[in-house]
Design a protein around this motif. Structure first.
Motif, short mmCIF file in Angstrom:
data_model
loop_
_atom_site.label_atom_id
_atom_site.label_comp_id
_atom_site.label_asym_id
_atom_site.label_seq_id
_atom_site.Cartn_x
_atom_site.Cartn_y
_atom_site.Cartn_z
N ALA A 123 0.95 -1.32 0.06
CA ALA A 123 0.09 -0.01 0.08
C ALA A 123 0.76 1.27 0.03
O ALA A 123 1.98 1.23 0.33
N ALA A 124 0.47 2.41 -0.55
CA ALA A 124 1.09 3.54 -0.52
C ALA A 124 1.30 4.18 0.89
O ALA A 124 0.44 4.01 1.77
N ILE A 125 2.35 4.84 0.98
CA ILE A 125 2.75 5.55 2.10
C ILE A 125 1.94 6.81 2.44
O ILE A 125 1.47 7.00 3.47
N THR A 126 1.82 7.72 1.26
CA THR A 126 1.18 8.77 1.18
C THR A 126 -0.01 8.88 0.28
O THR A 126 0.02 7.94 -0.45
N VAL A 127 -0.94 9.58 0.48
CA VAL A 127 -2.13 9.56 -0.14
C VAL A 127 -1.82 9.89 -1.79
O VAL A 127 -1.05 10.98 -1.98
N ASN A 128 -2.09 9.11 -2.54
CA ASN A 128 -2.10 9.29 -4.15
C ASN A 128 -0.52 9.12 -4.61
O ASN A 128 -0.15 9.39 -5.42
N ALA A 129 0.09 8.71 -3.51
CA ALA A 129 1.66 8.45 -3.55
C ALA A 129 2.31 9.93 -4.01
O ALA A 129 3.04 10.04 -4.83
N GLU A 130 1.71 10.81 -3.43
CA GLU A 130 2.02 12.26 -3.72
C GLU A 130 3.19 12.88 -2.78
O GLU A 130 3.72 13.96 -2.96
N GLY A 131 3.36 12.07 -1.75
CA GLY A 131 4.69 12.58 -0.81
C GLY A 131 4.17 13.45 0.39
O GLY A 131 5.04 14.05 0.75
N LYS A 132 2.88 13.39 0.58
CA LYS A 132 2.32 14.70 1.58
C LYS A 132 1.77 14.09 2.65
O LYS A 132 2.58 13.85 3.69
N ASP A 133 0.47 13.80 2.64
CA ASP A 133 -0.18 13.07 3.98
C ASP A 133 -0.31 11.59 3.76
O ASP A 133 -0.18 11.07 2.88
N ALA A 158 11.88 14.73 4.07
CA ALA A 158 12.48 13.93 5.31
C ALA A 158 11.47 14.08 6.49
O ALA A 158 11.41 13.26 7.02
N ASP A 159 10.67 15.04 6.45
CA ASP A 159 9.55 15.02 7.53
C ASP A 159 8.46 14.03 7.28
O ASP A 159 8.19 13.34 8.22
N VAL A 160 8.26 13.71 5.92
CA VAL A 160 7.11 12.68 5.80
C VAL A 160 7.81 11.38 6.14
O VAL A 160 7.16 10.35 6.86
N LEU A 161 8.96 11.07 5.63
CA LEU A 161 9.74 9.89 5.75
C LEU A 161 9.81 9.59 7.41
O LEU A 161 9.69 8.39 7.99
N LEU A 162 10.30 10.56 8.15
CA LEU A 162 10.33 10.55 9.60
C LEU A 162 9.05 10.04 10.14
O LEU A 162 9.01 9.32 11.06
N LYS A 163 8.06 10.65 9.72
CA LYS A 163 6.62 10.46 10.48
C LYS A 163 6.15 9.12 10.14
O LYS A 163 5.70 8.52 10.76
N ALA A 164 6.51 8.59 8.95
CA ALA A 164 6.13 7.24 8.49
C ALA A 164 6.79 6.22 9.32
O ALA A 164 6.32 5.34 9.80
N LEU A 165 8.07 6.40 9.53
CA LEU A 165 8.86 5.50 10.41
C LEU A 165 8.46 5.52 11.67
O LEU A 165 8.16 4.27 12.19
N GLN A 166 7.89 6.45 12.08
CA GLN A 166 7.32 6.48 13.62
C GLN A 166 6.12 6.01 13.77
O GLN A 166 5.76 5.06 14.67
N TYR A 167 5.29 6.19 12.61
CA TYR A 167 3.90 5.63 12.67
C TYR A 167 3.64 4.16 12.53
O TYR A 167 2.78 3.49 13.16
N MET A 168 4.83 3.43 11.74
CA MET A 168 4.55 2.14 11.39
C MET A 168 5.44 1.31 12.68
O MET A 168 4.98 0.01 12.71
N GLN A 169 5.95 1.82 13.65
CA GLN A 169 6.87 1.11 14.57
C GLN A 169 5.67 0.21 15.40
O GLN A 169 6.03 -1.10 15.72
N PRO A 170 4.65 0.87 15.80
CA PRO A 170 3.90 -0.09 16.79
C PRO A 170 3.45 -1.28 16.16
O PRO A 170 3.04 -2.28 17.06
N PHE A 171 3.02 -1.33 14.72
CA PHE A 171 2.58 -2.58 14.28
C PHE A 171 3.61 -3.31 13.43
O PHE A 171 3.31 -4.15 12.39
N ASN A 172 4.94 -2.77 13.60
CA ASN A 172 6.20 -3.57 12.96
C ASN A 172 5.85 -3.51 11.45
O ASN A 172 6.40 -4.68 11.04
#
Length: 419
Positions: A123-133, A158-172
């Motif tokens: 699945a996409a990390i960001t909405v429409n794979a646009e690198g934002k939300d 970098a901010d989006v990648l950082l948030k994604a890394l943090q967001y994903m950790q609880p469900f590995n």
């Protein structure tokens, strides 16, 4: 149905029969016998140099369904994957619409059910794979998304990648990113070097990959979590990942099986079938990739299957789309060009991709479901466009002699044999 694999050499590190030549009997999709005896069967598979391993897993392939079915649909991709020896394939989310909803995940899973290959939705990390939300990754994970990536749209912020890394950790969850600084590759056509200058084409600098790898590793070091780099192509990127692994970071990476088949000096100039991203790079980069595969820095090998229709490829070089089809030739191209020990090559297609995606191990032993790839590593063959299962025909390997032939797969109780 009973299928007998006769005098097959087994390549499976988890099996007690590793590197042994045995007869293997499969009944109703289950391995029921491994040994020297010749068992009765409805179908016997025998070939000079027959080898068998756990089913191969591809960490990156593109299907146009939904929205771009004229390039490839899920059925044609599955047929091409089976012909290339793959039993499981991770699909990029860059369809129209982008795979970012539970409905899209369930659609892929339901379509996969009757096919000879298991299609694994990313699945996409960001909405429409646009690198934002960020997308609703928890819901997508619970619905069956195996990994998260913006696929052909590398994450830039970098901010989006950082948030994604943090967001994903609880469900590995696993984050995949292709390291490319888009501003540095803008309008680029091939590797930046002497060849691009001589041909008068805008270059794609190795720096665009290297600075992104270094940045992403810094973010991983800061945020924690785990990250996978897709399609590594430069010597400096390999070295940076090697050091990060030695440091203990949870980082893995892969390379396209075709990446060292050509260099920027050996491609056919202006032939769009050689236009890939990342591009074919220098001989020094090719050497570094081979070293990275041998020492374990590069964990996996992928098809990087990117079908493009005639209208997207039969154009001037600078207007043509990037990408080649490679599911059916991935093993043969790697076996021909990578010069790796066969055991190492099979590890990059089986054990390591399963570990990266968190899939169950596939072991050749009695009582286990048969999830197998059949191949003859010494057999020489020539791919032909009229035999291809893919809807698209954008490949530089048609008509080229390759070493290593996939003979078929057994998965979900289905036997698929190549002609």
């Amino acid at each position: 149905m009973k299928v007998l694999l006769q005098a097959a050499t087994i390549y499976n590190l988890n099996s007690e029969y590793h590197l042994q030549q045995q007869n293997i009997l499969i009944e109703q999709g289950i391995i029921t016998y491994i040994g020297p005896e010749a068992k009765e069967a409805d179908k016997t598979v025998a070939a000079n140099g027959l080898c068998v391993s756990a089913g191969w897993v591809d960490l990156q392939a593109f299907s146009g369904e939904p929205g771009l079915e004229h390039k490839e649909d899920l059925e044609s991709l599955a047929l091409a994957a089976a012909a290339g020896g793959f039993t499981e394939v991770l699909l990029l989310p860059n369809t129209e619409p982008v795979v970012q909803t539970k409905g899209a995940i369930n659609y892929i899973k339901s379509k996969s059910h009757a096919l000879p290959v298991t299609l694994l939705p990313a699945a996409a990390i960001t909405v429409n794979a646009e690198g934002k939300d960020l997308t609703e990754m928890i819901d997508l994970h619970q619905s069956g998304a195996v990994a998260f990536t913006d696929g052909t749209s590398p994450l830039q912020g970098a901010d989006v990648l950082l948030k994604a890394l943090q967001y994903m950790q609880p469900f590995n969850a696993l984050l995949l990113n292709r390291p490319e600084h888009k501003r540095l590759t803008e309008n680029g056509q091939m590797h930046e070097g002497e060849a691009s200058t001589r041909l008068g084409m805008k270059g794609i600098p190795a720096l665009a990959e290297e600075v992104t790898v270094v940045r992403d590793l810094q973010l991983l070091r800061y945020a924690g979590g785990k990250m996978h780099f897709s399609l590594i192509s430069t010597a400096a990127a390999v070295e940076a990942i090697r050091k990060a692994k030695a440091e203990g970071l949870q980082v893995t990476c892969d390379v396209a099986s075709y990446q060292v088949a050509f260099t920027d000096e050996t491609i056919e100039p202006f032939d769009t079938n050689y236009k890939v991203t990342p591009p074919f790079r220098s001989e020094a980069d090719a050497v570094a990739i081979k070293e990275g595969l041998l020492d374990g820095t590069i964990d996996a090998m992928v098809s990087a299957h990117m079908p493009q229709d005639v209208e997207a490829k039969k154009l001037e070089f600078d207007l043509a789309e990037f990408g080649i089809i490679n599911l059916e030739t991935a093993f043969a191209v790697a076996n021909t060009s990578m010069q790796l020990p066969l055991e190492t090559l099979i590890e990059k297609l089986t054990t390591n991709p399963r570990r990266i995606l968190g899939l169950p191990e596939a072991t050749l032993k009695v009582g286990e479901a048969a999830k197998l790839t059949l191949f003859a590593p010494e057999q020489v063959w020539v791919p032909a466009v009229e035999q291809s299962k893919s809807k698209s025909h954008n490949s530089p390997f048609f008509g080229r002699e390759l070493k290593g032939k996939v003979l078929g797969t057994i998965h979900k109780g289905q036997l698929v044999l190549n002609d």
